[in-house]
Scaffold this active site. Structure first.
Site, PDB file in Angstrom:
ATOM      1  N   LYS A  22      11.458  -1.367  97.235  1.00  0.00           N
ATOM      2  CA  LYS A  22      12.594  -0.473  96.953  1.00  0.00           C
ATOM      3  C   LYS A  22      13.767  -1.277  96.392  1.00  0.00           C
ATOM      4  O   LYS A  22      14.316  -0.942  95.343  1.00  0.00           O
ATOM      5  CB  LYS A  22      13.031   0.227  98.248  1.00  0.00           C
ATOM      6  CG  LYS A  22      14.374   0.924  98.141  1.00  0.00           C
ATOM      7  CD  LYS A  22      14.741   1.641  99.423  1.00  0.00           C
ATOM      8  CE  LYS A  22      15.598   0.866 100.373  1.00  0.00           C
ATOM      9  NZ  LYS A  22      16.986   0.637  99.945  1.00  0.00           N
ATOM     10  N   ASN A  23      14.127  -2.360  97.082  1.00  0.00           N
ATOM     11  CA  ASN A  23      15.346  -3.073  96.695  1.00  0.00           C
ATOM     12  C   ASN A  23      15.201  -3.889  95.415  1.00  0.00           C
ATOM     13  O   ASN A  23      16.202  -4.348  94.856  1.00  0.00           O
ATOM     14  CB  ASN A  23      15.818  -3.981  97.843  1.00  0.00           C
ATOM     15  CG  ASN A  23      16.410  -3.163  98.981  1.00  0.00           C
ATOM     16  OD1 ASN A  23      16.569  -1.947  98.856  1.00  0.00           O
ATOM     17  ND2 ASN A  23      16.733  -3.819 100.085  1.00  0.00           N
ATOM     18  N   ARG A  92      23.760   3.760  97.771  1.00  0.00           N
ATOM     19  CA  ARG A  92      24.538   2.554  97.521  1.00  0.00           C
ATOM     20  C   ARG A  92      24.189   1.922  96.162  1.00  0.00           C
ATOM     21  O   ARG A  92      25.057   1.444  95.441  1.00  0.00           O
ATOM     22  CB  ARG A  92      24.228   1.582  98.670  1.00  0.00           C
ATOM     23  CG  ARG A  92      24.802   0.210  98.528  1.00  0.00           C
ATOM     24  CD  ARG A  92      26.196   0.122  99.049  1.00  0.00           C
ATOM     25  NE  ARG A  92      26.726  -1.220  98.861  1.00  0.00           N
ATOM     26  CZ  ARG A  92      28.013  -1.511  98.960  1.00  0.00           C
ATOM     27  NH1 ARG A  92      28.886  -0.587  99.237  1.00  0.00           N
ATOM     28  NH2 ARG A  92      28.427  -2.729  98.771  1.00  0.00           N
ATOM     29  N   CYS A 116      23.553   4.248 103.429  1.00  0.00           N
ATOM     30  CA  CYS A 116      23.458   4.249 104.894  1.00  0.00           C
ATOM     31  C   CYS A 116      24.781   3.806 105.514  1.00  0.00           C
ATOM     32  O   CYS A 116      25.425   2.885 105.023  1.00  0.00           O
ATOM     33  CB  CYS A 116      22.350   3.293 105.342  1.00  0.00           C
ATOM     34  SG  CYS A 116      20.709   3.965 105.104  1.00  0.00           S
ATOM     35  N   ARG A 121      30.990  -1.496 104.060  1.00  0.00           N
ATOM     36  CA  ARG A 121      30.326  -1.692 102.768  1.00  0.00           C
ATOM     37  C   ARG A 121      31.247  -1.557 101.550  1.00  0.00           C
ATOM     38  O   ARG A 121      31.061  -0.686 100.691  1.00  0.00           O
ATOM     39  CB  ARG A 121      29.123  -0.748 102.640  1.00  0.00           C
ATOM     40  CG  ARG A 121      28.155  -0.878 103.783  1.00  0.00           C
ATOM     41  CD  ARG A 121      26.854  -0.171 103.559  1.00  0.00           C
ATOM     42  NE  ARG A 121      25.930  -0.954 102.775  1.00  0.00           N
ATOM     43  CZ  ARG A 121      24.693  -0.572 102.472  1.00  0.00           C
ATOM     44  NH1 ARG A 121      24.264   0.596 102.875  1.00  0.00           N
ATOM     45  NH2 ARG A 121      23.893  -1.330 101.781  1.00  0.00           N
ATOM     46  N   ILE A 123      33.129  -2.656  97.875  1.00  0.00           N
ATOM     47  CA  ILE A 123      32.565  -3.180  96.616  1.00  0.00           C
ATOM     48  C   ILE A 123      33.551  -4.140  95.944  1.00  0.00           C
ATOM     49  O   ILE A 123      33.518  -4.342  94.739  1.00  0.00           O
ATOM     50  CB  ILE A 123      32.135  -2.043  95.642  1.00  0.00           C
ATOM     51  CG1 ILE A 123      33.283  -1.070  95.373  1.00  0.00           C
ATOM     52  CG2 ILE A 123      30.913  -1.308  96.151  1.00  0.00           C
ATOM     53  CD1 ILE A 123      33.018  -0.149  94.177  1.00  0.00           C
ATOM     54  N   ASP A 124      34.451  -4.715  96.770  1.00  0.00           N
ATOM     55  CA  ASP A 124      35.478  -5.600  96.209  1.00  0.00           C
ATOM     56  C   ASP A 124      34.881  -6.790  95.458  1.00  0.00           C
ATOM     57  O   ASP A 124      35.408  -7.213  94.424  1.00  0.00           O
ATOM     58  CB  ASP A 124      36.433  -6.081  97.320  1.00  0.00           C
ATOM     59  CG  ASP A 124      35.690  -6.773  98.456  1.00  0.00           C
ATOM     60  OD1 ASP A 124      34.666  -6.226  98.915  1.00  0.00           O
ATOM     61  OD2 ASP A 124      36.114  -7.866  98.873  1.00  0.00           O
ATOM     62  N   LEU A 125      33.770  -7.341  95.945  1.00  0.00           N
ATOM     63  CA  LEU A 125      33.182  -8.519  95.278  1.00  0.00           C
ATOM     64  C   LEU A 125      32.609  -8.149  93.912  1.00  0.00           C
ATOM     65  O   LEU A 125      32.663  -8.928  92.963  1.00  0.00           O
ATOM     66  CB  LEU A 125      32.101  -9.153  96.154  1.00  0.00           C
ATOM     67  CG  LEU A 125      32.562  -9.650  97.535  1.00  0.00           C
ATOM     68  CD1 LEU A 125      31.369 -10.127  98.357  1.00  0.00           C
ATOM     69  CD2 LEU A 125      33.582 -10.783  97.380  1.00  0.00           C
ATOM     70  N   ASP A 304      17.802  -6.140 107.370  1.00  0.00           N
ATOM     71  CA  ASP A 304      17.041  -4.889 107.296  1.00  0.00           C
ATOM     72  C   ASP A 304      15.891  -4.853 108.299  1.00  0.00           C
ATOM     73  O   ASP A 304      15.310  -3.797 108.534  1.00  0.00           O
ATOM     74  CB  ASP A 304      16.490  -4.671 105.871  1.00  0.00           C
ATOM     75  CG  ASP A 304      17.587  -4.277 104.899  1.00  0.00           C
ATOM     76  OD1 ASP A 304      18.722  -4.016 105.352  1.00  0.00           O
ATOM     77  OD2 ASP A 304      17.321  -4.231 103.685  1.00  0.00           O
ATOM     78  N   ARG A 396      13.928   8.088 102.402  1.00  0.00           N
ATOM     79  CA  ARG A 396      14.651   7.453 101.288  1.00  0.00           C
ATOM     80  C   ARG A 396      14.016   6.134 100.881  1.00  0.00           C
ATOM     81  O   ARG A 396      14.074   5.742  99.724  1.00  0.00           O
ATOM     82  CB  ARG A 396      16.097   7.140 101.717  1.00  0.00           C
ATOM     83  CG  ARG A 396      17.015   8.314 101.686  1.00  0.00           C
ATOM     84  CD  ARG A 396      18.394   7.876 102.060  1.00  0.00           C
ATOM     85  NE  ARG A 396      18.731   6.662 101.307  1.00  0.00           N
ATOM     86  CZ  ARG A 396      19.827   5.980 101.458  1.00  0.00           C
ATOM     87  NH1 ARG A 396      20.708   6.357 102.336  1.00  0.00           N
ATOM     88  NH2 ARG A 396      20.061   4.911 100.739  1.00  0.00           N
TER      89      ARG A 396
HETATM   90  C1  UD1 Z   1      21.407  -5.162  99.833  1.00  0.00           C
HETATM   91  C2  UD1 Z   1      20.179  -4.356 100.217  1.00  0.00           C
HETATM   92  C3  UD1 Z   1      20.244  -3.981 101.696  1.00  0.00           C
HETATM   93  C4  UD1 Z   1      20.433  -5.228 102.544  1.00  0.00           C
HETATM   94  C5  UD1 Z   1      21.611  -6.054 102.053  1.00  0.00           C
HETATM   95  C6  UD1 Z   1      21.759  -7.384 102.759  1.00  0.00           C
HETATM   96  C7  UD1 Z   1      19.611  -3.179  98.200  1.00  0.00           C
HETATM   97  C8  UD1 Z   1      19.481  -1.885  97.505  1.00  0.00           C
HETATM   98  N1  UD1 Z   1      20.142  -3.154  99.433  1.00  0.00           N
HETATM   99  O1  UD1 Z   1      22.544  -4.321 100.042  1.00  0.00           O
HETATM  100  O2  UD1 Z   1      19.022  -3.330 102.029  1.00  0.00           O
HETATM  101  O3  UD1 Z   1      20.672  -4.840 103.870  1.00  0.00           O
HETATM  102  O4  UD1 Z   1      21.483  -6.335 100.645  1.00  0.00           O
HETATM  103  O5  UD1 Z   1      20.603  -8.143 102.625  1.00  0.00           O
HETATM  104  O6  UD1 Z   1      19.209  -4.214  97.688  1.00  0.00           O
HETATM  105  N2  UD1 Z   1      30.246  -7.041 100.980  1.00  0.00           N
HETATM  106  C9  UD1 Z   1      31.602  -7.070 100.812  1.00  0.00           C
HETATM  107  N3  UD1 Z   1      32.093  -6.766  99.563  1.00  0.00           N
HETATM  108  C10 UD1 Z   1      31.275  -6.448  98.513  1.00  0.00           C
HETATM  109  C11 UD1 Z   1      29.884  -6.430  98.720  1.00  0.00           C
HETATM  110  C12 UD1 Z   1      29.397  -6.738  99.972  1.00  0.00           C
HETATM  111  O7  UD1 Z   1      32.355  -7.345 101.720  1.00  0.00           O
HETATM  112  O8  UD1 Z   1      31.792  -6.182  97.424  1.00  0.00           O
HETATM  113  C13 UD1 Z   1      29.695  -7.345 102.322  1.00  0.00           C
HETATM  114  C14 UD1 Z   1      28.975  -6.123 102.917  1.00  0.00           C
HETATM  115  O9  UD1 Z   1      29.891  -5.244 103.542  1.00  0.00           O
HETATM  116  C15 UD1 Z   1      28.034  -6.776 103.873  1.00  0.00           C
HETATM  117  C16 UD1 Z   1      27.649  -8.064 103.161  1.00  0.00           C
HETATM  118  O10 UD1 Z   1      28.668  -8.307 102.193  1.00  0.00           O
HETATM  119  O11 UD1 Z   1      28.702  -7.085 105.069  1.00  0.00           O
HETATM  120  C17 UD1 Z   1      26.285  -8.000 102.480  1.00  0.00           C
HETATM  121  O12 UD1 Z   1      26.282  -6.978 101.524  1.00  0.00           O
HETATM  122  P1  UD1 Z   1      25.394  -7.047 100.200  1.00  0.00           P
HETATM  123  O13 UD1 Z   1      24.622  -8.320 100.179  1.00  0.00           O
HETATM  124  O14 UD1 Z   1      26.268  -6.738  99.048  1.00  0.00           O
HETATM  125  O15 UD1 Z   1      24.384  -5.851 100.441  1.00  0.00           O
HETATM  126  P2  UD1 Z   1      23.963  -4.720  99.431  1.00  0.00           P
HETATM  127  O16 UD1 Z   1      23.782  -5.282  98.076  1.00  0.00           O
HETATM  128  O17 UD1 Z   1      24.823  -3.527  99.626  1.00  0.00           O
END
Ligand code: UD1
Length: 417
Positions: A22-23, A92, A116, A121, A123-125, A304, A396
């Site tokens: 999926k990911n 997401r 979820c 979560r 998206i600042d980064l 996960d 999902r």
């Molecule tokens: C992806 C996976 C999800 C998995 C996660 C961590 C997909 C579709 N989903 O989610 O299944 O659990 O990686 O391995 O691939 N963060 C920030 N700011 C940002 C982005 C992230 O603070 O802009 C934080 C998040 O809140 C979290 C951490 O960074 O605490 C990890 O998030 P991230 O690696 O971005 O996970 P996703 O890409 O959302």
């Protein structure tokens, strides 16, 4: 609201296989937008999340055909650069379209993504990454408007190795004039799959799988066929399902290198494991042993799998300590497991699980994808009947999970409503 009714106590036995990831599928499907031509994808799991990606592709003007696990995307004539809000809210991964559309048009409009509820979560980064690439960002009435004359290649050092931010920056910069470097990039196998796909499409990217990724911009991409990698979290789920029921199975079509931390914890808990090139044999012990888990970015133990393995630890001999280091609110499912008799204490990001001999079937609610799968697994091991409600979360992300488990001897009924 659909549910699973599970008659517990059946040992899993036999052979099954792992579906496509999926990911890995989700960002690769978004990346197809960059290709002004035809993308053929194989081994795409037939699940709600990939269907949502197809809906977004169609809303942008792509022509999409799906046949079982094959998806063909024609993105030659994309007419829009705005992702509809109702589709953004569904998942997401919709946010990964932002990088792809920016990379193609230098402009994208989107809103905050859903997904979820396992923490804030942000998206600042992702947005900081876009800004570093010379993109101007304006926010208005919940919409995020990103625009640039031209993506400006640069070095971007991520504060945290975010999977999504790494993917978005890769996609935004592959058609730029010059070289972009991502430092402290996420190292997950899905990033390698994305790199392999993009390179097959004509991009010049190297370093995925390490913490520095270099993207040398190219002026054009080409038609591509690509086979998606196996799902490492589904593999882990099927292995733990076997362990929790005291069963013995052969798991096929698995990439062993991607699931070493999961295999190590299963061995530590007393499971006998035999590894072959793309196959694993697992045999559960009479009683599982408690193990401690700390979730980490790859190659650490995956967040996960945290809830999935926790279900197993609820009936293990001894006390297990789990530390969740990635998401701040990923223990909701434990309250549901308590209703089944689990002995659990949560203190901040730590959960302490005192193993008990049995769980008992009752009515529980899935609260997110992996937490929902954890309840399903607990139901497989429980005495009596478990009713897991709200399983839309599980549907999902897992392809035919109940069918696969039933073929191994489980008794799960899917009640659709
Ligand atoms: C992806 C996976 C999800 C998995 C996660 C961590 C997909 C579709 N989903 O989610 O299944 O659990 O990686 O391995 O691939 N963060 C920030 N700011 C940002 C982005 C992230 O603070 O802009 C934080 C998040 O809140 C979290 C951490 O960074 O605490 C990890 O998030 P991230 O690696 O971005 O996970 P996703 O890409 O959302």
């Amino acid at each position: 609201m659909s549910s699973y009714i599970i008659e517990g106590g059946k040992k899993l036995q036999g052979e099954t296989f792992v579906s496509g990831s999926k990911n890995a599928s989700l960002p690769i499907m978004a990346a197809s937008v960059l290709n002004r031509g035809i993308t053929k994808l194989y081994n795409v799991p037939n699940i709600h999340d990939t269907q949502m990606m197809i809906e977004i592709l169609k809303s942008l003007g792509c022509k999409v055909k799906k046949n079982q696990n094959k998806v063909v995307i024609d993105s030659s004539n994309i007419s829009k650069f705005e992702i509809p809000e109702h589709l953004m809210r569904q998942m997401r991964s919709s946010v990964i379209f932002a990088g792809a559309i920016l990379g193609r048009y230098g402009k994208v409009i989107f809103s905050y993504p859903g997904g979820c509820d396992i923490g804030s979560r942000p998206i600042d980064l992702h947005l900081k990454g876009f800004e570093k690439l010379g993109v101007t960002i304006n926010k208005s009435f919940g919409k995020i408007i990103c625009e640039t004359e031209e993506i400006k290649p640069t070095e971007i050092s991520l504060d945290f190795p975010s999977v999504g931010a790494t993917e978005n920056i890769m996609l935004a910069s592959i058609l730029a004039k010059g070289t972009t470097k991502i430092i402290n990039a996420a190292m997950e196998p899905e990033i390698i799959d994305l790199q392999n796909f993009l390179n097959k499409m004509g991009a010049k990217i190297q370093g995925a799988g390490s913490n520095i990724i270099t993207i040398q911009g190219v002026s054009r991409l080409k038609d591509v066929s690509y086979n998606i990698m196996p799902d490492r979290i589904e593999a882990g789920t099927l292995l733990v399902a076997t362990a929790i029921t005291g069963g013995e199975i052969k798991l096929k079509k698995v990439n062993i290198n991607h699931i070493i931390p999961i295999i190590d914890k299963l061995i530590e808990s007393g499971c006998k494991i035999q590894l072959r090139e793309h196959e694993i044999d697992i045999k559960a012990p009479k009683r599982l042993k408690a193990v401690d888990i700390k979730t980490m970015p790859y190659p650490g133990f995956p967040t996960d799998m945290q809830s999935i393995i926790a279900a197993m630890l609820c009936i293990a001999n001894g006390t297990s300590v789990i530390v969740e280091n990635i998401f701040e609110n990923r223990y909701k499912y434990l309250t549901e497991l308590q209703k089944m008799g689990a002995k659990v204490k949560i203190e901040g990001k730590t959960a302490i699980i005192k193993g008990c001999k049995k769980l008992y079937g009752t009515k529980v609610q899935a609260t997110d994808l992996r937490g929902g799968a954890s309840l399903l697994l607990a139901g497989l091991a429980a005495k009596g009947t478990t009713n897991v409600e709200n399983i839309e979360y599980i549907l999902r992300g897992y392809e035919n999970l109940n069918d696969k488990l039933n073929n191994l001897g489980a008794e799960i009924y899917l009640i659709k409503s």
